[in-house]
Design an enzyme around this catalytic site. Structure first.
Site, PDB file in Angstrom:
ATOM      1  N   PRO A   2       0.835  -1.209   0.000  1.00 51.34           N
ATOM      2  CA  PRO A   2       0.000   0.000   0.000  1.00 51.34           C
ATOM      3  C   PRO A   2       0.869   1.258   0.000  1.00 51.34           C
ATOM      4  O   PRO A   2       1.750   1.401   0.833  1.00 51.34           O
ATOM      5  CB  PRO A   2      -0.797  -0.101   1.301  1.00 51.34           C
ATOM      6  CG  PRO A   2      -0.467  -1.406   1.917  1.00 51.34           C
ATOM      7  CD  PRO A   2       0.682  -2.013   1.203  1.00 51.34           C
ATOM      8  N   GLU A   3       0.622   2.110  -0.945  1.00 47.62           N
ATOM      9  CA  GLU A   3       1.321   3.384  -1.024  1.00 47.62           C
ATOM     10  C   GLU A   3       0.340   4.479  -0.595  1.00 47.62           C
ATOM     11  O   GLU A   3      -0.806   4.187  -0.254  1.00 47.62           O
ATOM     12  CB  GLU A   3       1.790   3.618  -2.470  1.00 47.62           C
ATOM     13  CG  GLU A   3       2.777   2.577  -2.976  1.00 47.62           C
ATOM     14  CD  GLU A   3       4.221   2.926  -2.635  1.00 47.62           C
ATOM     15  OE1 GLU A   3       4.436   3.976  -1.992  1.00 47.62           O
ATOM     16  OE2 GLU A   3       5.109   2.151  -3.001  1.00 47.62           O
TER      17      GLU A   3
END
Ligand SMILES: [Zn+2]
Length: 273
Positions: A2-3
């Site tokens: 997850p960014e």
């Protein structure tokens, strides 16, 4: 992994289901996350009402009304939050549930357990995990002037410079590679030898790729609610990331792979100078 766009989409996706709700039960199936779930967290949460969710870099902040502090949630490498319903059986790797007063359940899933949920007491900006972070990339505090000024006399390559959280937060490997492509800048170029004008283009490109990812994430918001499993991370149309050996979408040249700051970096040797 997850960014920033996935964390922001998570915030937007779960907020309408949890804000203003009272926590009636907390179930911790696996306390051994990257930071162990604090022993006193359950007592603190039960009976508390959730305030307005916030995000700083890749941290999701869940404040409790009437308390000086927030839950600090980090999704690590493989974490995700979604909204289930009471009675919906947990799956493998569903480690933490916050049961809410309307029967919704905020459920944390994390196969690799590099994420965590911790209590952050007091003022968010004074927490050592957050205090030294640079500005948000979509805020006005981030621009070409900042990149230019911070990079003077620095010999490091521009790509790891752009990924430094003290410079700007949330520009992970994918978005750094894509922004450098859009701005036409070779990721190997020394950060201190890039002009102000090119940094203006780079800052605009960073905003563009992150905003596009968040917009695209908005189309997956329904996935945060029950039944559909984990929210998928976004499969964007990428220009360079993960495409080494394939043709550049702009000029047709074969994209090249280099390693910068221990990270794989794909770029076009023709379009990026
Ligand atoms: Zn090209």
């Amino acid at each position: 992994m997850p960014e920033l766009p996935e964390v922001e989409t998570t915030r937007r996706g779960i907020a309408p289901h949890v804000e203003g709700r009272e926590i009636t039960e907390v179930i911790v199936r696996q306390p051994r996350l990257r930071v162990p779930v604090p022993d006193d967290l359950v007592d603190r949460l039960i009976g508390a009402r959730i305030g307005t969710l916030d995000r700083r870099a890749k941290y999701l902040l869940v404040p409790l009304e009437g308390e000086k502090g927030s839950l600090l949630w980090h999704l690590g490498m493989s974490g995700s939050l979604r909204v289930a319903r009471v009675g919906e059986l947990p799956k493998k790797h569903d480690h933490v549930d916050l049961v809410l007063d309307d029967g919704a359940v905020l459920r944390y899933h994390d196969p690799r357990r590099f994420g965590f949920v911790d209590w952050l007491a007091g003022d968010v900006e004074h927490d050592p995990r957050l205090a030294r972070l640079g500005p948000e990339p979509l805020s006005e505090a981030f621009d070409g002037a900042r990149l230019f000024e911070l990079s003077r006399r620095r010999r490091m390559a521009v790509k790891p410079f752009l990924m430094d959280n003290a410079v700007v937060v949330g520009v992970g490997n994918i978005y750094a590679a894509e922004a450098l492509f859009l701005a036409g800048i070779d990721p190997r170029r020394a950060a201190g030898r890039i002009s102000r004008e090119r940094y203006d283009r780079l800052a605009a490109a960073v905003r563009e790729v992150l905003a596009a990812a968040i917009t695209q994430g908005g189309t997956t918001l329904r996935d945060f609610v029950s039944g559909t499993g984990e929210p998928g991370y976004f499969a964007q149309r990428l220009n360079v990331y993960g495409r080494d050996g394939e043709p550049c979408r702009r000029c047709g040249a074969e994209l090249r792979l280099v390693t910068l700051g221990q990270r794989a970096s794909v770029f076009c040797g023709e379009c990026q100078t």
